[in-house]
Design a protein around this motif. Sequence first.
Motif, short mmCIF file in Angstrom:
data_model
loop_
_atom_site.label_atom_id
_atom_site.label_comp_id
_atom_site.label_asym_id
_atom_site.label_seq_id
_atom_site.Cartn_x
_atom_site.Cartn_y
_atom_site.Cartn_z
N ALA A 6 0.84 -1.20 0.00
CA ALA A 6 0.00 0.00 0.00
C ALA A 6 0.88 1.25 0.00
CB ALA A 6 -0.93 0.00 1.21
N LEU A 7 0.52 2.22 -0.82
CA LEU A 7 1.31 3.44 -0.90
C LEU A 7 1.22 4.24 0.38
CD1 LEU A 7 1.09 2.55 -3.91
CD2 LEU A 7 1.14 4.97 -4.50
N SER A 8 0.09 4.16 1.07
CA SER A 8 -0.04 4.88 2.34
C SER A 8 0.92 4.31 3.38
CB SER A 8 -1.48 4.79 2.85
OG SER A 8 -1.95 3.45 2.84
N SER A 9 1.08 2.99 3.40
CA SER A 9 2.04 2.37 4.32
C SER A 9 3.46 2.79 3.98
CB SER A 9 1.93 0.84 4.27
OG SER A 9 0.66 0.41 4.69
N ALA A 10 3.78 2.82 2.69
CA ALA A 10 5.11 3.23 2.26
C ALA A 10 5.41 4.66 2.70
CB ALA A 10 5.23 3.11 0.74
N PHE A 11 4.44 5.55 2.52
CA PHE A 11 4.61 6.93 2.95
C PHE A 11 4.80 7.02 4.46
CE2 PHE A 11 2.42 10.53 4.95
CZ PHE A 11 3.25 11.56 4.56
N SER A 12 3.92 6.36 5.21
CA SER A 12 3.92 6.48 6.67
C SER A 12 5.22 5.99 7.29
CB SER A 12 2.73 5.72 7.25
OG SER A 12 1.52 6.26 6.76
N GLU A 13 5.70 4.85 6.81
CA GLU A 13 6.95 4.31 7.35
C GLU A 13 8.12 5.23 7.05
OE1 GLU A 13 7.08 0.47 5.57
OE2 GLU A 13 5.32 -0.25 6.66
N MET A 14 8.14 5.78 5.83
CA MET A 14 9.25 6.65 5.46
C MET A 14 9.19 7.98 6.20
SD MET A 14 10.16 8.47 1.89
CE MET A 14 11.53 9.62 1.87
N ILE A 15 7.99 8.57 6.28
CA ILE A 15 7.89 9.90 6.89
C ILE A 15 8.19 9.83 8.38
CG2 ILE A 15 5.45 10.05 7.57
CD1 ILE A 15 7.43 12.68 5.53
N LEU A 16 7.91 8.71 9.02
CA LEU A 16 8.25 8.53 10.44
C LEU A 16 9.76 8.60 10.63
CD1 LEU A 16 7.66 7.87 13.39
CD2 LEU A 16 7.55 5.44 12.76
N GLU A 17 10.49 7.89 9.79
CA GLU A 17 11.95 7.90 9.91
C GLU A 17 12.53 9.27 9.60
OE1 GLU A 17 13.60 5.38 11.27
OE2 GLU A 17 11.56 4.61 11.51
N THR A 149 8.31 11.35 -2.23
CA THR A 149 8.22 12.00 -0.92
C THR A 149 9.58 12.55 -0.52
OG1 THR A 149 6.44 10.51 -0.22
CG2 THR A 149 7.62 11.67 1.52
N LYS A 150 10.63 11.80 -0.77
CA LYS A 150 11.99 12.25 -0.48
C LYS A 150 12.32 13.51 -1.28
CE LYS A 150 16.21 11.61 1.21
NZ LYS A 150 16.49 11.74 2.68
N GLU A 151 11.93 13.53 -2.57
CA GLU A 151 12.19 14.71 -3.39
C GLU A 151 11.43 15.92 -2.86
OE1 GLU A 151 11.94 16.37 -7.99
OE2 GLU A 151 11.83 14.21 -7.64
N LEU A 152 10.20 15.71 -2.40
CA LEU A 152 9.40 16.82 -1.87
C LEU A 152 10.01 17.37 -0.58
CD1 LEU A 152 5.79 15.52 -2.54
CD2 LEU A 152 6.89 17.47 -3.62
N LEU A 153 10.65 16.52 0.20
CA LEU A 153 11.33 16.99 1.41
C LEU A 153 12.54 17.84 1.07
CD1 LEU A 153 11.14 13.78 3.62
CD2 LEU A 153 10.01 15.97 4.09
N GLU A 154 13.21 17.49 -0.03
CA GLU A 154 14.41 18.21 -0.43
C GLU A 154 14.11 19.40 -1.32
OE1 GLU A 154 16.56 15.10 -2.34
OE2 GLU A 154 17.16 14.12 -0.46
#
Length: 314
Positions: A6-17, A149-154
């Motif tokens: 699930a893309l939501s799971s992928a986002f959530s796990e990454m954004i937590l870290e 998501t990583k690109e949006l953070l940078e």
Amino acid sequence: MMGKEALSSAFSEMILEEAKKDKNIMVVCTDSRGSAKLGAYPDELPEQFVEMGIAEQNSVTVSAGMAYMGKKVFTIGPASFYSMRSAEQVKVDVAYSHNNVTVIGISGGISYGALGATHHSLQDISLMRAIPGLTVMIPSDAVQMRKITKELLESPRPTYIRIARSGVPVIYDENTEFKIGKAKRLTDGKDAAIIVCGQLVATALQAAEELKEEGINVSVVDMFTIKPLDTEMIETVAKECGCILTLEEHSIYGGLGGAVAEVAAQTEMVPLDICGIPDEDVPNGTDQEVFKYYKMDVQGIKDRVKILISKKSK
């Protein structure tokens, strides 16, 4: 393809870290932390989490305010409500005001199934891509979701992302590089091109594989960024393939198909078929049932490609 995620799971796990390393990252939610699969984030980082309740308009405005104060804000909840109920807030508070907010619409398209038209989001892309200054994306798998998501953070920008509800096939390996605004060409056939986004990318790839067994070679293009659109890729496949099928979990009006048609009409006129949800009330059912009903499954895609190729030769 490598299983489903699930893309939501992928986002959530990454954004937590990422949020553990950067105190400026904030996640805002509208009574949907379960369906958004936020997992441990609210408990582990309560100071970087805001629960707004069922108040999507407030959520976008509060997110914009935090972004104005230097925060990197991701507000997440049902796409049907964030894209329609909060349209003015996205337009004015986020895009017009140039605030670093990413609105993530979960359970996009027809993901809500039996809940019906009130919960479908089949007009969101046509609306969002018309808002000046707003980046619009529909990622196709979990790997891509993490990378953008990583690109949006940078490289922050006002953004709308729409994702599906359930797990979708993993298409890319973790080493794949992505750039927002640049499509990924996954196959290189010259007989026809399929320009597609979201969970239907996996379906298009399966259709292309079966067509290849019949001697028909198709280019599949993952146009995960709807705005800014990769016009160069559209022109390239139009010239090389001579016909284009667009495929999307959206109304046939104003979405990916409309965007591609706008480019093709001004640069490289070729036979084009916009495959999406017609202008009618969608029957209730799972997404796969609805895709089959509208001939957006593997067989339906194959049939439409063959019809397009026949038009090309005339």
